[in-house]
Design a protein around this motif. Structure first.
Motif, PDB file in Angstrom:
ATOM      1  N   CYS A 171       0.960  -1.256   0.181  1.00 51.70           N
ATOM      2  CA  CYS A 171       0.105   0.071  -0.072  1.00 51.70           C
ATOM      3  C   CYS A 171       0.879   1.297   0.042  1.00 51.70           C
ATOM      4  O   CYS A 171       1.942   1.226   0.783  1.00 51.70           O
ATOM      5  CB  CYS A 171      -0.848   0.092   1.348  1.00 51.70           C
ATOM      6  SG  CYS A 171      -2.255  -0.971   1.449  1.00 51.70           S
ATOM      7  N   ALA A 172       0.338   2.201  -0.834  1.00 51.44           N
ATOM      8  CA  ALA A 172       1.091   3.574  -0.694  1.00 51.44           C
ATOM      9  C   ALA A 172       0.393   4.327   0.309  1.00 51.44           C
ATOM     10  O   ALA A 172      -0.808   4.545   0.152  1.00 51.44           O
ATOM     11  CB  ALA A 172       1.045   4.284  -1.846  1.00 51.44           C
ATOM     12  N   ALA A 173       1.008   4.770   1.392  1.00 48.38           N
ATOM     13  CA  ALA A 173       0.395   5.618   2.375  1.00 48.38           C
ATOM     14  C   ALA A 173       1.409   6.544   2.955  1.00 48.38           C
ATOM     15  O   ALA A 173       2.456   6.372   2.916  1.00 48.38           O
ATOM     16  CB  ALA A 173      -0.463   4.725   3.300  1.00 48.38           C
ATOM     17  N   ASP A 174       0.847   7.758   3.458  1.00 45.67           N
ATOM     18  CA  ASP A 174       1.791   8.650   4.234  1.00 45.67           C
ATOM     19  C   ASP A 174       2.086   8.248   5.634  1.00 45.67           C
ATOM     20  O   ASP A 174       3.107   8.507   6.326  1.00 45.67           O
ATOM     21  CB  ASP A 174       1.087   9.990   4.349  1.00 45.67           C
ATOM     22  CG  ASP A 174      -0.281  10.102   5.071  1.00 45.67           C
ATOM     23  OD1 ASP A 174      -0.843   8.921   5.080  1.00 45.67           O
ATOM     24  OD2 ASP A 174      -0.644  11.336   5.287  1.00 45.67           O
ATOM     25  N   GLN A 175       1.208   7.440   6.135  1.00 44.29           N
ATOM     26  CA  GLN A 175       1.542   6.601   7.583  1.00 44.29           C
ATOM     27  C   GLN A 175       0.921   5.217   7.470  1.00 44.29           C
ATOM     28  O   GLN A 175      -0.355   5.034   7.048  1.00 44.29           O
ATOM     29  CB  GLN A 175       0.864   7.528   8.618  1.00 44.29           C
ATOM     30  CG  GLN A 175       0.530   7.134   9.929  1.00 44.29           C
ATOM     31  CD  GLN A 175       2.275   7.224  10.417  1.00 44.29           C
ATOM     32  OE1 GLN A 175       2.722   8.376  10.664  1.00 44.29           O
ATOM     33  NE2 GLN A 175       2.803   6.130  10.855  1.00 44.29           N
ATOM     34  N   LYS A 176       1.585   4.298   7.994  1.00 48.22           N
ATOM     35  CA  LYS A 176       1.174   2.925   8.327  1.00 48.22           C
ATOM     36  C   LYS A 176       1.378   2.679   9.680  1.00 48.22           C
ATOM     37  O   LYS A 176       2.371   3.267  10.427  1.00 48.22           O
ATOM     38  CB  LYS A 176       1.972   1.854   7.133  1.00 48.22           C
ATOM     39  CG  LYS A 176       1.752   2.425   5.762  1.00 48.22           C
ATOM     40  CD  LYS A 176       2.442   1.275   5.201  1.00 48.22           C
ATOM     41  CE  LYS A 176       2.503   1.560   3.521  1.00 48.22           C
ATOM     42  NZ  LYS A 176       3.220   0.717   2.814  1.00 48.22           N
ATOM     43  N   THR A 217       6.044   3.556  10.795  1.00 44.19           N
ATOM     44  CA  THR A 217       6.944   4.199  11.451  1.00 44.19           C
ATOM     45  C   THR A 217       6.295   4.335  12.942  1.00 44.19           C
ATOM     46  O   THR A 217       6.884   4.792  13.665  1.00 44.19           O
ATOM     47  CB  THR A 217       7.333   5.730  11.007  1.00 44.19           C
ATOM     48  OG1 THR A 217       5.970   6.266  10.774  1.00 44.19           O
ATOM     49  CG2 THR A 217       7.995   5.485   9.648  1.00 44.19           C
ATOM     50  N   LYS A 303      -5.777   4.329   8.235  1.00 41.37           N
ATOM     51  CA  LYS A 303      -4.378   4.106   7.508  1.00 41.37           C
ATOM     52  C   LYS A 303      -3.936   2.498   7.398  1.00 41.37           C
ATOM     53  O   LYS A 303      -4.361   1.760   8.195  1.00 41.37           O
ATOM     54  CB  LYS A 303      -3.389   4.545   8.182  1.00 41.37           C
ATOM     55  CG  LYS A 303      -3.569   6.043   8.300  1.00 41.37           C
ATOM     56  CD  LYS A 303      -3.458   6.652   7.043  1.00 41.37           C
ATOM     57  CE  LYS A 303      -3.394   8.353   7.087  1.00 41.37           C
ATOM     58  NZ  LYS A 303      -3.546   8.979   5.957  1.00 41.37           N
TER      59      LYS A 303
END
Ligand SMILES: Cc1cc2nc3c(=O)[nH]c(=O)nc-3n(C[C@H](O)[C@H](O)[C@H](O)COP(=O)(O)O)c2cc1C
Ligand code: SF4
Length: 519
Positions: A171-176, A217, A303
């Motif tokens: 998955c492309a995401a700013d936060q996982k 993160t 997310k």
């Protein structure tokens, strides 16, 4: 020179008087001018011997147990500080006790051995080797190692961990996020707690590896509210790991970041179900979310999120340390690695038994557990928590393996094995399953919310001999409806204990029981 003693600070040992033993040791040390260093370790998982006190001697650690505060003067008189054999509580070297010697401890290799508050002790016992190996790998290679190991989720469903991680990684995401499910609500289970109290850095390590693997993160550990000691240990471990650079903005100068927080659970069984857990973590009431979307795609705060059980995440540190091949070599069929079994209920030697998949229930219960504590014949065993099936003696040769258990219409779940002797009333146990579901239901779907209450009523009618045949048909129909129509596995699996009780112990449903007659 100071004599080093190990005394478990694990909840089971505390419940059995470990703090009082420590106090007695300190009082005697003062009076006799003895120089003692008392380390509060985790439990080795031999609960009938807790509190198990170990003394470090030139010949290795020597154990005594179960020790009470009043035993301390006698132990000292019998020279236990030198590992003397004279005292009746003498157990010898703990690793030579057959219960421990005959296990295959990977996940629990350090539990009860190290000081769980000391990160240096963890490192000295091969800790953080998996994380160091992971740092040198791209995320995809870590996911590949976990997939290759054959690891399946230890929280209950046995879903392949590598597949879950791959979904989040892609998955492309700013936060996982990485979320650790430490709600451990299943009856008779305590393995997650033991790890958190006895080897907490291993969980920190597994979660940091998971973060690197999928590009997350931030992580949360959702700890069962009834586990205050585990919660405290995890908070301490997180602080220490941050201080030593194993967590934080730049893990071991790798340029990779992972922040971790422990949160206390909301105290409901349903909060262990992954989507409810996410709601609860977000500060809402623990209600089940409809799937899809899967949490892997839309989880915490919307997310991509990996949710794994404690045991799944700690297994990852072993896999990254020793290799997928090593881990895969344990087990049978599609159940690879080891399973920490938890022996509880009416059993002589309750405790933690980590074995490769494939050991039979009979071996676990008799070779390790020693049969019933009451000495009466065993009648039933519930495996996999309150939603697990009851097995009669005739099914005890079933190997503990996901597929073999499913073929016997049972489930391994989180590895809880609860034993009952021949005094058990199985109709009452079936009623209990429905009652448990009624109390713990989140209320979102009708088959579970209403069905469980109707289930209690219909079982009561059977127990009281009111139109039993008609009500048995009704119960079967109700179970089918709950199985097929419930939104999550709480309503969907409650029929397992009920139907298995009817199937294997029909005689208990054929007469008004003594207890029913008294009601
Ligand atoms: C009612 C209910 C309660 C659950 N409780 C727990 C729990 O206490 N701990 C846990 O790890 N999984 C629990 N699960 C399973 C989780 O939903 C989920 O499958 C698991 O956390 C995934 O991690 P794993 O793949 O590592 O097993 C529960 C499921 C249901 C339906
Ligand atoms: S099965 Fe029960 S716990 Fe699960 S969503 Fe439906 S009402 Fe809620």
């Amino acid at each position: 020179m100071s004599t080093v003693l190990y005394l478990p600070g694990d909840s089971a040992a505390l419940a059995l008087g470990a703090d009082e033993v420590e106090h007695a040791l300190k009082v005697e040390a003062l009076a006799r001018k003895l120089d003692l260093t008392i380390i509060r370790n985790g439990s080795r998982g031999l609960f009938w011997l807790e509190p198990m006190l170990e003394v470090v001697t030139p010949a290795g650690r020597i154990a005594y147990g179960p020790v009470t505060a009043s035993d301390i003067p006698g132990l000292l008189a019998d020279n236990f500080l030198h590992g003397d054999k004279n005292h009746p509580l003498y157990l010898g070297k703990p690793e030579e006790i057959p219960y421990l010697k005959n296990q295959e401890r990977l996940t629990f290799a350090r539990c009860g051995i190290i000081d769980p508050t000391d990160i240096e002790d963890y490192i000295a016992h091969d800790g953080y080797r998996g994380l160091k190996n992971a740092i040198g790998l791209p995320g995809a290679a870590i996911v590949e190692a976990v997939t290759e190991s054959g690891l399946r989720g230890r929280g209950g469903a046995g879903f392949p961990t590598g597949i879950k991680w791959k979904t989040v990684a892609s998955c492309a995401a700013d936060q996982k996020y990485i979320v650790c499910n430490a709600d451990e609500g299943d009856s008779g289970t305590f393995a997650d707690r033991m790890i958190m109290e006895g080897d907490p850095f291993q969980l920190v390590e597994g979660m940091a590896i998971a973060g690197m693997a999928v590009g997350a993160t931030k992580g949360f550990i959702y700890v069962r509210s009834e586990y205050p000691h585990a919660f405290q240990r995890m908070q301490d471990a997180i602080r220490e790991a941050n201080r030593a650079g194993f967590l934080g903005p730049d893990i071991l100068n790798s340029g990779r970041a992972f922040q971790l927080e422990a949160r206390l659970g909301a105290g409901a069984y349903i909060c262990g179900e992954e989507t409810s857990l996410l709601e609860s973590l977000e500060g809402k009431r623990g209600m089940v979310r409809a799937k899809p979307p899967l949490p892997a795609l839309k989880g915490l705060f919307g997310k991509p999120t990996v949710i794994n059980n404690v045991l799944s995440l700690v297994a990852v540190s072993t896999i990254l340390e020793k290799g997928a091949e090593f881990y895969k070599n344990f087990g049978m069929g599609r159940s690879r690695g080891t399973m920490p079994l938890q022996l509880a209920g009416n059993i002589k030697f309750g405790g933690l038994v980590e074995k490769a998949f494939g050991i039979t229930l009979r071996q676990a219960i008799y070779d390790f557990g020693g049969g019933t504590a009451s000495g009466r014949p065993l009648r039933a065993v519930q495996i996999g928590g309150p939603l697990g099936a009851y097995f009669p003696d005739a099914l005890l040769d079933t190997p503990l393996d996901y597929e073999a258990m499913a073929a016997a219409k049972g489930m391994l779940g989180h590895g809880g094995i609860v034993v009952f002797d021949d005094s058990v009333d199985m109709a009452l146990q079936a009623r209990f399953a429905m009652e448990f579901c009624a109390i713990e239901s989140c209320g979102k779907c009708t088959p579970c919310r209403i069905g469980s209450t109707r289930g209690v009523e219909v079982i009561d009618r059977i127990r009281h001999g009111i139109e039993p045949e008609k009500n048995k048909v009704l119960l079967a129909d109700l179970c089918d409806t709950m199985l097929d129509g419930s939104l999550c596995a709480l309503g969907g699996l409650t029929p397992f204990p009920v139907q298995s009780a009817v199937r294997h112990f029909p005689e208990d449903f054929n007469r008004p029981t003594k207890q029913a007659a008294a009601e």
